[in-house]
Design a protein around this motif. Structure first.
Motif, PDB file in Angstrom:
ATOM      1  N   LYS A 136       0.787  -1.395  -0.086  1.00  0.00           N
ATOM      2  CA  LYS A 136      -0.101   0.028   0.130  1.00  0.00           C
ATOM      3  C   LYS A 136       0.923   1.377  -0.019  1.00  0.00           C
ATOM      4  O   LYS A 136       0.505   2.142  -0.579  1.00  0.00           O
ATOM      5  CB  LYS A 136      -0.905  -0.142   1.065  1.00  0.00           C
ATOM      6  N   GLN A 137       2.182   1.158   0.695  1.00  0.00           N
ATOM      7  CA  GLN A 137       3.082   2.410   0.860  1.00  0.00           C
ATOM      8  C   GLN A 137       3.613   2.544  -0.678  1.00  0.00           C
ATOM      9  O   GLN A 137       3.590   3.646  -1.168  1.00  0.00           O
ATOM     10  CB  GLN A 137       4.062   1.964   1.754  1.00  0.00           C
ATOM     11  N   LYS A 138       3.689   1.419  -1.505  1.00  0.00           N
ATOM     12  CA  LYS A 138       4.363   1.760  -2.743  1.00  0.00           C
ATOM     13  C   LYS A 138       3.177   2.234  -3.622  1.00  0.00           C
ATOM     14  O   LYS A 138       3.679   3.295  -4.360  1.00  0.00           O
ATOM     15  CB  LYS A 138       4.446   0.284  -3.431  1.00  0.00           C
ATOM     16  N   VAL A 139       1.903   2.031  -3.410  1.00  0.00           N
ATOM     17  CA  VAL A 139       0.845   2.740  -4.074  1.00  0.00           C
ATOM     18  C   VAL A 139       0.929   4.435  -4.023  1.00  0.00           C
ATOM     19  O   VAL A 139       0.735   5.106  -4.825  1.00  0.00           O
ATOM     20  CB  VAL A 139      -0.599   2.239  -3.819  1.00  0.00           C
ATOM     21  N   GLY A 140       1.198   4.675  -2.691  1.00  0.00           N
ATOM     22  CA  GLY A 140       1.306   5.866  -2.152  1.00  0.00           C
ATOM     23  C   GLY A 140       2.362   6.593  -2.951  1.00  0.00           C
ATOM     24  O   GLY A 140       2.269   7.898  -3.340  1.00  0.00           O
ATOM     25  N   VAL A 141       3.440   6.075  -2.938  1.00  0.00           N
ATOM     26  CA  VAL A 141       4.824   6.364  -3.721  1.00  0.00           C
ATOM     27  C   VAL A 141       4.675   6.810  -5.166  1.00  0.00           C
ATOM     28  O   VAL A 141       4.895   7.705  -5.684  1.00  0.00           O
ATOM     29  CB  VAL A 141       5.997   5.526  -3.491  1.00  0.00           C
ATOM     30  N   ILE A 142       4.123   5.838  -5.700  1.00  0.00           N
ATOM     31  CA  ILE A 142       3.687   5.979  -7.090  1.00  0.00           C
ATOM     32  C   ILE A 142       2.764   7.083  -7.541  1.00  0.00           C
ATOM     33  O   ILE A 142       3.104   7.842  -8.382  1.00  0.00           O
ATOM     34  CB  ILE A 142       3.084   4.667  -7.658  1.00  0.00           C
ATOM     35  N   GLN A 143       1.766   7.126  -6.659  1.00  0.00           N
ATOM     36  CA  GLN A 143       0.740   8.324  -6.940  1.00  0.00           C
ATOM     37  C   GLN A 143       1.133   9.630  -6.750  1.00  0.00           C
ATOM     38  O   GLN A 143       0.876  10.489  -7.191  1.00  0.00           O
ATOM     39  CB  GLN A 143      -0.554   7.993  -6.030  1.00  0.00           C
ATOM     40  N   ALA A 144       2.265   9.576  -5.795  1.00  0.00           N
ATOM     41  CA  ALA A 144       3.193  11.024  -5.533  1.00  0.00           C
ATOM     42  C   ALA A 144       4.058  11.388  -6.864  1.00  0.00           C
ATOM     43  O   ALA A 144       4.230  12.640  -6.976  1.00  0.00           O
ATOM     44  CB  ALA A 144       3.545  10.947  -4.231  1.00  0.00           C
ATOM     45  N   LEU A 145       4.445  10.431  -7.421  1.00  0.00           N
ATOM     46  CA  LEU A 145       5.436  10.620  -8.337  1.00  0.00           C
ATOM     47  C   LEU A 145       4.902  10.692  -9.971  1.00  0.00           C
ATOM     48  O   LEU A 145       5.465  11.190 -10.627  1.00  0.00           O
ATOM     49  CB  LEU A 145       6.597   9.475  -8.336  1.00  0.00           C
ATOM     50  N   MET A 146       3.584   9.952  -9.999  1.00  0.00           N
ATOM     51  CA  MET A 146       3.211   9.701 -11.334  1.00  0.00           C
ATOM     52  C   MET A 146       3.165  10.866 -12.461  1.00  0.00           C
ATOM     53  O   MET A 146       3.278  10.648 -13.428  1.00  0.00           O
ATOM     54  CB  MET A 146       2.078   8.710 -11.114  1.00  0.00           C
ATOM     55  N   HIS A 147       2.611  11.917 -11.875  1.00  0.00           N
ATOM     56  CA  HIS A 147       2.650  13.172 -12.541  1.00  0.00           C
ATOM     57  C   HIS A 147       3.746  14.082 -12.832  1.00  0.00           C
ATOM     58  O   HIS A 147       3.752  15.021 -13.476  1.00  0.00           O
ATOM     59  CB  HIS A 147       1.494  13.924 -12.147  1.00  0.00           C
ATOM     60  N   ARG A 148       5.018  13.402 -12.431  1.00  0.00           N
ATOM     61  CA  ARG A 148       6.116  14.261 -12.341  1.00  0.00           C
ATOM     62  C   ARG A 148       5.926  15.636 -11.856  1.00  0.00           C
ATOM     63  O   ARG A 148       6.303  16.832 -12.603  1.00  0.00           O
ATOM     64  CB  ARG A 148       6.757  14.021 -13.846  1.00  0.00           C
ATOM     65  N   PRO A 149       5.628  15.864 -10.557  1.00  0.00           N
ATOM     66  CA  PRO A 149       5.525  17.069  -9.950  1.00  0.00           C
ATOM     67  C   PRO A 149       6.568  17.939  -9.835  1.00  0.00           C
ATOM     68  O   PRO A 149       7.890  17.465  -9.677  1.00  0.00           O
ATOM     69  CB  PRO A 149       4.647  16.840  -9.000  1.00  0.00           C
ATOM     70  N   GLU A 150       6.510  19.206  -9.774  1.00  0.00           N
ATOM     71  CA  GLU A 150       7.743  20.165  -9.499  1.00  0.00           C
ATOM     72  C   GLU A 150       8.285  20.115  -7.944  1.00  0.00           C
ATOM     73  O   GLU A 150       9.315  20.230  -7.792  1.00  0.00           O
ATOM     74  CB  GLU A 150       7.320  21.590  -9.649  1.00  0.00           C
ATOM     75  N   LEU A 151       7.116  19.505  -7.204  1.00  0.00           N
ATOM     76  CA  LEU A 151       7.579  19.550  -5.757  1.00  0.00           C
ATOM     77  C   LEU A 151       6.911  18.278  -5.220  1.00  0.00           C
ATOM     78  O   LEU A 151       5.800  17.968  -5.369  1.00  0.00           O
ATOM     79  CB  LEU A 151       7.000  20.686  -5.010  1.00  0.00           C
ATOM     80  N   LEU A 152       7.759  17.589  -4.452  1.00  0.00           N
ATOM     81  CA  LEU A 152       7.474  16.328  -3.579  1.00  0.00           C
ATOM     82  C   LEU A 152       7.306  16.574  -2.131  1.00  0.00           C
ATOM     83  O   LEU A 152       8.382  17.041  -1.677  1.00  0.00           O
ATOM     84  CB  LEU A 152       8.267  15.183  -3.907  1.00  0.00           C
ATOM     85  N   LEU A 153       6.247  16.360  -1.574  1.00  0.00           N
ATOM     86  CA  LEU A 153       6.222  16.428  -0.076  1.00  0.00           C
ATOM     87  C   LEU A 153       5.825  15.000   0.446  1.00  0.00           C
ATOM     88  O   LEU A 153       4.453  14.669   0.335  1.00  0.00           O
ATOM     89  CB  LEU A 153       4.872  17.529   0.343  1.00  0.00           C
ATOM     90  N   LEU A 154       6.484  14.321   1.081  1.00  0.00           N
ATOM     91  CA  LEU A 154       6.646  12.929   1.403  1.00  0.00           C
ATOM     92  C   LEU A 154       6.727  13.142   2.937  1.00  0.00           C
ATOM     93  O   LEU A 154       7.695  13.156   3.475  1.00  0.00           O
ATOM     94  CB  LEU A 154       7.754  12.033   0.570  1.00  0.00           C
ATOM     95  N   ASP A 155       5.622  12.368   3.595  1.00  0.00           N
ATOM     96  CA  ASP A 155       5.693  12.095   4.760  1.00  0.00           C
ATOM     97  C   ASP A 155       5.951  10.526   5.207  1.00  0.00           C
ATOM     98  O   ASP A 155       5.154   9.887   5.006  1.00  0.00           O
ATOM     99  CB  ASP A 155       4.375  12.461   5.509  1.00  0.00           C
ATOM    100  N   GLU A 156       7.241  10.274   5.421  1.00  0.00           N
ATOM    101  CA  GLU A 156       7.707   9.079   5.767  1.00  0.00           C
ATOM    102  C   GLU A 156       7.614   8.248   4.380  1.00  0.00           C
ATOM    103  O   GLU A 156       6.853   7.096   4.584  1.00  0.00           O
ATOM    104  CB  GLU A 156       7.027   8.348   7.070  1.00  0.00           C
TER     105      GLU A 156
END
Length: 295
Positions: A136-156
């Motif tokens: 489930k954590q991997k799903v979270g990582v992918i959804q954060a990265l998938m649109h190649r954002p300018e800024l990543l805000l990642l909590d743990e």
């Protein structure tokens, strides 16, 4: 222009003062580690950045924008991984990611999403309810990265992942940085922060107590130096050097020293002695972090 600029941020939950005047400045294109134990204010700070909660005071600029005035634009340009990601248990991984993509107006390249899933060893056809916590954590990582954002805000971001997957996520963060993204992430795993972050901020009880480059923190902190000599010497002159303390003596031919600050005076003094061997033990980021909290 800074990616993140925060001045005097305060937030209370009833009588609990979660943030007591947070000041932060994160440069574009850097990987920035945010350190502190549970309850220090890390998650509250990140949520304020996205206007998911409103602060009591202070100012925030994310990519030059005020998230309270323009939250939709800020979130569209940001990839966010919360500490606890809630997903529809009845969806497959692919359906969940398509939903995230639809919310972002279809900005993600689906071939990139598949590559991310392959690298993280995640089956897109599995239902969310059948996934382990790590998957489930991997799903979270992918959804954060998938649109190649300018800024990543990642909590743990590596929470619940095995060591191999932790390293893969860190590689993905470095690649995002290489493509121009700014990465801001909190973590309890200090070794991974040390491995990838350019700078770190240490937050304690809602206040930033230190912001520095990793190398500067390591350079500034206490080292242990073990000196083996070819013949006995008088160690008293060494103990009078600035920042040097003799911890152990063994027949005056083996010395254990503690050095705080600049190593140069000690190195110059040792150059005049019959040194057979020299070992310098550098502190880890974890030791430095604990030093701030013990203070």
């Amino acid at each position: 222009m800074l990616a993140i600029e925060i001045h005097g941020l305060t937030k209370s939950y009833g009588r609990v003062r979660a943030l007591r005047g947070v000041d932060l400045a994160v440069q574009r294109g850097e990987i920035f580690g945010f350190l502190g134990p549970n309850g220090a204010g890390k998650t509250t700070t990140i949520r304020c950045m996205l206007d998911l909660i409103r602060p009591d005071g202070g100012t925030i600029r994310i990519l030059g924008l005020d998230p309270q005035k323009d939250p939709v634009t800020v979130r569209a340009r940001t990839g966010y991984l919360p500490g606890e990601l809630y997903l529809d248990e009845n969806l497959t991984v692919e359906e969940a990611l398509h939903l995230f993509n639809a919310l972002r107006r279809g900005r993600a390249d689906w071939s990139f999403v598949r590559r991310l899933a392959e690298r993280l060893d995640l089956d897109l056809h599995q239902r969310i309810r059948n996934l382990s916590k790590g998957n489930k954590q991997k799903v979270g990582v992918i959804q954060a990265l998938m649109h190649r954002p300018e800024l990543l805000l990642l909590d743990e971001p590596t929470l619940g992942l095995d060591p191999l997957m932790q390293r893969e996520v860190l590689r993905l963060l470095r690649e995002a940085q290489a493509e121009g993204a700014t990465v801001f992430f909190s973590s309890h795993i200090l070794s991974e922060v040390e491995a990838v972050a350019d700078r770190v901020a240490i937050i304690r009880q809602g206040v930033i107590v230190e912001v520095a480059e990793i190398a500067v923190l390591l350079q500034r902190s206490v080292r242990r130096v073990r000196v083996h000599l070819k013949a006995p010497v008088d160690s008293d002159p060494l103990s009078r050097l600035p920042g040097v303390r003799v911890l152990e003596r063994e027949d005056q031919t083996a010395l254990l020293l503690q050095v705080e600050g600049d190593m140069d005076p000690l190195i110059k003094a040792l150059a005049a002695l019959p040194v057979r061997d020299l070992e310098v033990e550098r502190p880890s980021l974890e030791e430095i972090f604990m030093m701030y909290y013990e203070r």
